[in-house]
Every structure is written in C-alpha cells, then in structure tokens.
Design a protein around this motif. Structure first.
Motif, mmCIF file in Angstrom:
data_model
loop_
_atom_site.group_PDB
_atom_site.id
_atom_site.type_symbol
_atom_site.label_atom_id
_atom_site.label_comp_id
_atom_site.label_asym_id
_atom_site.label_seq_id
_atom_site.Cartn_x
_atom_site.Cartn_y
_atom_site.Cartn_z
ATOM 1 N N UNK A 138 -21.265 -14.362 -20.161
ATOM 2 C CA UNK A 138 -20.022 -13.445 -19.995
ATOM 3 C C UNK A 138 -20.331 -12.189 -19.164
ATOM 4 N N UNK A 139 -21.357 -11.838 -19.382
ATOM 5 C CA UNK A 139 -21.912 -10.480 -18.632
ATOM 6 C C UNK A 139 -21.604 -10.976 -16.797
ATOM 7 N N UNK A 140 -22.203 -12.022 -16.483
ATOM 8 C CA UNK A 140 -22.263 -12.408 -15.131
ATOM 9 C C UNK A 140 -20.660 -12.687 -14.868
ATOM 10 N N UNK A 141 -19.567 -13.005 -15.456
ATOM 11 C CA UNK A 141 -18.176 -13.159 -15.496
ATOM 12 C C UNK A 141 -17.525 -11.732 -15.251
ATOM 13 N N UNK A 142 -17.994 -10.999 -16.227
ATOM 14 C CA UNK A 142 -17.387 -9.484 -15.843
ATOM 15 C C UNK A 142 -18.023 -8.693 -14.837
ATOM 16 N N UNK A 143 -19.175 -8.790 -14.728
ATOM 17 C CA UNK A 143 -19.752 -8.197 -13.536
ATOM 18 C C UNK A 143 -18.847 -8.589 -12.149
ATOM 19 N N UNK A 144 -18.506 -9.682 -11.947
ATOM 20 C CA UNK A 144 -17.742 -10.280 -10.784
ATOM 21 C C UNK A 144 -16.376 -10.071 -10.717
ATOM 22 N N UNK A 197 -12.246 -5.975 -13.185
ATOM 23 C CA UNK A 197 -10.782 -5.737 -13.781
ATOM 24 C C UNK A 197 -10.329 -6.386 -14.955
ATOM 25 N N UNK A 198 -11.143 -7.151 -15.298
ATOM 26 C CA UNK A 198 -10.633 -7.730 -16.612
ATOM 27 C C UNK A 198 -10.963 -6.913 -17.636
ATOM 28 N N UNK A 199 -12.093 -6.082 -17.604
ATOM 29 C CA UNK A 199 -12.204 -5.090 -18.622
ATOM 30 C C UNK A 199 -11.291 -3.732 -18.537
ATOM 31 N N UNK A 200 -11.245 -3.454 -17.000
ATOM 32 C CA UNK A 200 -10.635 -2.205 -16.714
ATOM 33 C C UNK A 200 -9.192 -2.187 -17.161
ATOM 34 N N UNK A 201 -8.466 -3.358 -17.092
ATOM 35 C CA UNK A 201 -7.097 -3.542 -17.253
ATOM 36 C C UNK A 201 -6.802 -3.903 -18.770
ATOM 37 N N UNK A 202 -7.782 -4.526 -19.369
ATOM 38 C CA UNK A 202 -7.677 -4.645 -20.825
ATOM 39 C C UNK A 202 -7.624 -3.271 -21.407
ATOM 40 N N UNK A 203 -8.175 -2.163 -20.972
ATOM 41 C CA UNK A 203 -8.177 -0.708 -21.587
ATOM 42 C C UNK A 203 -6.952 -0.217 -20.972
ATOM 43 N N UNK A 204 -6.821 -0.140 -19.733
ATOM 44 C CA UNK A 204 -5.909 0.835 -19.118
ATOM 45 C C UNK A 204 -4.496 0.167 -18.685
#
Length: 642
Positions: A360-366, A369-376
């Motif tokens: 999952x970390x490999x996916x999120x590193x590449x 914006x999945x994480x960024x947009x999940x927050x913002x």
C-alpha cells in the motif's frame, strides 16, 4: 522470436484512429473547415478538470433523464463542442481521459494532481514525462495552446502514440516475465511457447495498441507472480539447507548417517501443472545463496503488488499473493518452534499485515494525491471514483459468467481456453506450492471479472489480460508435458495452436491497420451517408444516435447542417423513425457487445460486409448497426490518412 513478433505487431497499426483533418470534407460538407480559433471560441472552456471534479467527469453533461429526443447540435456552441472532439479524440473512447488528466496539471504551480485515480501514477506520470521528453528532443511540438492542436490535430495525435508506445513497451517486458514463469513451471520449451502465445493473443495485441494501463498492470501482476515463485523456491531451499545443517550437527554429535544425495544437491525438480520442471540456471551454491536471504523475495513481491495497483486500480486482487506466500516458511524442527501453532498463525498474520502495508505504501507514494485529497479535497476523489464505480455493479452472476467466458475465448482463443483450464484444474488438484502464485490470483481475477461482467461490452475483455496470460502459460506447460509421452503429437498441437492464435491475432492487426486509413468502417460509412444525402437531393438529414457524437462512436458527418438527435429509447431496434423529421432519416450505433445483436429491423453494417474480419475487443474498425439498411463496400484503393 516472441520479442521480435511483439515489436513488429506493436508497430503495425500503432497510428490507428488518431485525430485528423482528413475527414473535413465530411465534417463540413465540402465547405471551408472551421478554424481552431473559431472552434475554441464557440466551444468555450474545454478542460473537464475543475474544482472538485474528476478528470473524466463531463463539465456539462447531457441531461438524459427525460423521455424525449434531444437535439445535440442545435447551436453553434454545441456544434463546436462536437468538432473539438473530432480534432482531439481518437477512435478509442477512453484514451482521451489521460490527456485530460495531463492537461489539468500545472507543473509551474506544483500542481500534479491527475484527478484520475483509476489510472495510477505509474501510468499517468510516465506518459507525461515521455511526452515532455519527446517535445524537448523535437519529436513532438508540445505547447499549451489548444488552438494550435485544433488546427493541427495530427500533432496532437502524437501524444496518443507516446501513450500507446508506453503500453506496448510494458508488453515487451511481459514477454520476458511470461517466459520466466512458464520456464519455472515447465522448462525452456514451455517458456518459449508461452511467450509466443502471449504476444499473439488478440487481447494483448489490442491492448498494446491502446494508451491505457491495463496491459502494463497485467505485466506487473505477472511480475509479482514470478517473484512470488522465486520466494517459494527460496523457502524450499532454506528448508533443505536447514535440514543439511541440522543433520551435520547430528552426525558430529551422535554419528548419524549422512543425508541422501538428492537432499544435499537440492533436488531441482518441482512439480508444476502436472509434470516436472527444471531450473537449468541453478547450481548448489546459488541455491544455498538464495536460502541465506529468502525473505528478500517476499518483500519484492509486495513491491510488485503495490506497483501493479499503482499502474491501474483494477490490479488490486493481486494482493492475494501476500497472504498466500506468507504461509510459506522453512519447516522447523518441533523443538525450535517458539509458540507452536498459535505462534505460526501470529507470524503469518504479522507478515501479511506488514506486506499489505508495504504494498500500500508503494501505491500511495506513486499516487500521493489519494492521501492529499482525502484530507483536503475529498469531493474530487468522490467525483472520480463515483464516475468509475457507476459503470460496475455486482449483478446477474450467471450472465456475467457467460459474458466473461465469451470474452476470454475471444481474447485467448478457444483451444488455449480449453488447454489452460485443464492445466489449472490439474494445478488445483495437485496443490503444489510452485503452482499457487499463478493459479490463485488468476482464479480470483476471473471471479472478479465474472461478478461485474453482466451486460458489459466486448472491450471489457481488457480486464482479462492477466487471466489470459495465465491460460497461455498453463497451455504451454500442458503441451510440453505431453512431449514426454507423445512428442510428435505435442509438437503438432503446439504448432497448430501457434497458427490458430496467430490467425486470430491477425484479425486485430488487419482492423488496426485499416482504421489508420481512409478505408476504415467509420470513414466508409460517413462517405456513404454524405453520398446518399447529396445524390438524393434531400433538403435535410436527420441522424439518430444513442450517445453523444464523438469520433469513436459516430462516423464523420456534417454536424453543422444535419440534425443530430440523441434517442432516449436506448436501442436501435426500438427507434421509430417517424418520430423524427427530415427527408433523410438514419439511426446508427457502434456494435460493441459480443455477440452483436440484430434486433427489430436494425441492420449491422459491420466490418465483415466491407471485407474485414471482426475484432470485438478493439475499437479499431468498429462495426455499426444502422436503421434502415445502408450498404457500404470497401474501395479498392487504400490511401493513408493524412
């Protein structure tokens, strides 16, 4: 041979269905073509990317909630929107969303949000980098001026060539990976045969000619399988070395007899798909070297799984490899186990969780914006994922099974489906660890394919690339296994299968090449419509469609003069032409299901009637269903589109 075949097949027809001005005489009825400035001015903002909106979400979608026909080109602005699609879109309906995603980024402002998350960062970003690199070295004129590309659609078409070449390049990597998997299961002959079958399969040929991530994603899943197999082998070696070392200690202390030679030499035979396989690249020292650090292969498997999902979201089922191979570990003596069975389960659980988190970390590193947009900006995620998920639902399982079997047979051919299924039945019955890294993910992906397969068009076959590749590997292992008993029959069957798969793959190449010329089905149908309207002296022409006009779904026609309607009835057979005005009336839609339906007076003007074979999975040279009948014949000349 497989490498050469893949390169040759990928190059042939790579320029199919690109934007062009070659059909302007049909689009503008022989009048002066609209300039790029006029199209851009009338159509307005072209970007579908806006605040909290996915890249694949229409800015001004057509309201299809009513039950009355909708005139699609009532105003110059609507006409300009249609003409813009014919300047910038290809004959493949999904390729343009990658370009929309890239156009919505703003590197100067450090905005790299693709707003397209079903296609992963390992696809979107490399395509963007390659396009920029081609611009730097002068192969493509890269600029932010949309008017330029509206005036020069051929130049914009080069962007699609780059995306297609990227997908085809991953197909080339896939040849080596398929060879490696089949070689570990059945030896060199199986590897060579599987690699050749892989490149000749219709579904691989089709996906190697589309700027989409499904072939690269399938190759990364296959790579994960290959690495997982290396892990299984490494653990086997670790067990053997542990036994050797333990016995050596026992010999020194208690005078035990030495182990059999087969154990000390590592016994390089492991059953795969029902017969012995050989690993000629190994020797005792190499095997012991692997055994010293076998867990490297586990973590590399996790990296490959995360990378596959980072290429395309539909690769998620490959994560099943992580808990599967987490079960595999050296067989320890009972007195060396710390916590017995409960400790074993706990270690498996911890390794699985850590492996999934690593992938999952490999996916999120590449895909940051999945994480960024999940927050913002969660609305952007909801917009994109909501638009994608709306196309898929779990329903009508039996119908989905029938559809998926049809598409698998189309994508891999019937003989390979039969031989491959036999291979997997044998693999599941024998339950050999070396088979599971390929067999289990293939089964899971096939089930996923079936669950959401009901009513899907033929292009849905793109989701079967991995499963079809697994069938090719299984088929090669079965045929090589037959060689030990019936060598002549096995060689004959293998040759016959290569010819059969190659013949079916050639159908797709034929249509890809034809679609790149003025002899494609869309161009010929557009010419026929224009000729009938002109020769009939009709004052007006009414065209009934079932989707918004675009180059992939509608032949080129005079959108400024014709009246083009969207029909809410959904099926061409249910259209009553008397409900529409005009002296010339024609309903048409592309045939994109397998098998094509012929209903209630609809007549299929397919590629066969024009002298072409059918290639259902691909959008190249797509057949059309018309009402009333229009007879279209291919011309003898075969000039290339300019």
């Amino acid at each position: 041979m497989a490498v050469i075949a893949h390169v040759a097949l990928s190059i042939s027809g790579l320029d199919w269905g690109l934007p062009t001005k070659a059909h302007d005489h049909l689009l503008f009825g022989g009048r002066e073509s609209w300039s790029g400035e006029k199209i851009a001015r009338l159509a307005g903002e072209s970007s579908r990317v806006g605040e909290s909106r996915g890249a694949d979400v229409d800015v001004n979608p057509l309201d299809k909630s009513g039950d009355l026909p909708i005139l699609l080109n009532a105003t110059p602005a609507r006409q300009a929107e249609i003409y813009r699609r014919y300047r910038l879109f290809t004959h493949q309906p999904d390729e343009m969303i990658t370009m929309m995603s890239l156009s919505g980024m703003s590197p100067s402002e450090w905005d790299f949000d693709p707003r397209l998350y079903q296609y992963g960062g390992l696809f979107i970003y490399p395509v963007g980098v390659l396009i920029k690199a081609c611009g730097v070295i002068g192969l493509i004129d890269v600029r932010s001026d949309q008017v330029y590309y509206l005036d020069n659609p051929n130049e914009f078409g080069k962007f699609y060539i780059v995306a297609r070449a990227y997908a085809a390049g991953w197909g080339l990597i896939g040849v080596f990976v398929v060879f490696g998997i089949a070689r570990r299961l059945g030896g060199d002959a199986a590897g060579a045969l599987a690699g050749l079958l892989f490149v000749l399969m219709p579904v691989v040929i089709s996906m190697a000619h589309e700027g989409k991530p499904h072939l690269p994603g399938a190759v990364l899943m296959l790579l994960a399988v290959y690495i997982a197999m290396r892990y299984v082998e490494a653990m086997k070696r670790a067990t053997q070395v542990d036994r050797i070392n333990s016995h050596a200690e026992g010999v020194g202390a208690h005078g035990k007899e030495p182990l059999p030679e087969a154990v000390t030499q590592g016994n390089d035979k492991e059953s795969g798909f029902g017969h012995d396989c050989k690993y000629p690249d190994r020797n005792e020292g190499h095997c012991v070297g692997i055994a010293k650090s076998p867990h490297v292969w586990f973590w590399l498997t996790c990296v490959a799984c995360g990378s596959a999902q980072a290429m395309v979201l539909s690769s998620l089922p490959i994560f099943i490899l992580i808990p599967l191979i987490a079960f595999v570990r050296p067989k320890e003596d009972p007195e060396r186990r710390l916590n017995g069975r409960h400790g074993t389960v706990l270690r498996w659980f911890i390794r699985t969780v850590c492996g999934v988190l690593g992938a999952g970390a490999i996916y999120l590193i590449t895909n940051p914006y999945i994480v960024i947009n999940a927050i913002w900006d969660p609305q952007t995620l909801q917009s994109n994922f909501g638009n994608s998920l709306a196309m898929y639902e779990i329903d009508r399982i039996l119908e989905g099974l029938v559809c998926v079997v049809q598409l698998t047979v189309e994508g891999a051919t019937l003989p390979m489906f039969v031989f491959g299924m036999f291979a997997f039945i044998v693999a599941f019955r024998r339950r050999r660890w070396i088979d599971w890294p390929l067999a289990l993910p293939a089964a899971v992906l096939f089930v996923q394919f079936v669950l959401i397969g009901a009513g899907k068009p033929a292009e849905y076959g793109r989701f079967g690339v991995f499963t079809n590749a697994a069938l090719a590997i299984g088929t090669a292992c079965v045929l090589v296994g037959l060689e030990w008993r019936w060598r002549g029959a096995a060689v004959f069957l293998a040759a016959l299968l290569v010819v059969w798969v190659g013949y079916n793959g050639a159908r797709y190449i034929t249509n890809l090449r034809a679609d790149a010329t003025s002899q494609g089905t869309r161009a010929l149908l557009g010419e026929k419509i224009a000729t009938q309207v002109a020769e009939g002296g009709f004052g007006s022409a009414t065209i009934i469609l079932f989707r918004e006009p675009a180059p992939y779904g509608t032949p080129p026609m005079d959108f400024e003069r014709f009246q083009v309607y969207y029909s809410p009835v959904g099926e061409i057979g249910r259209v009553d032409l008397d409900d529409y005005g005009g002296e010339f009336q024609l309903a048409l839609e592309p045939v994109d299901v397998l098998p094509p339906p012929i209903e209630n007076g609809g007549t299929r003007n397919d590629s066969e009637s024009m002298g072409y074979p059918l290639s259902p999975i691909s959008w190249a040279n797509k057949p059309f269903e018309t009402k009333p009948e229009i007879t279209v014949k291919r011309r003898v000349t075969d000039s290339r589109s300019k």
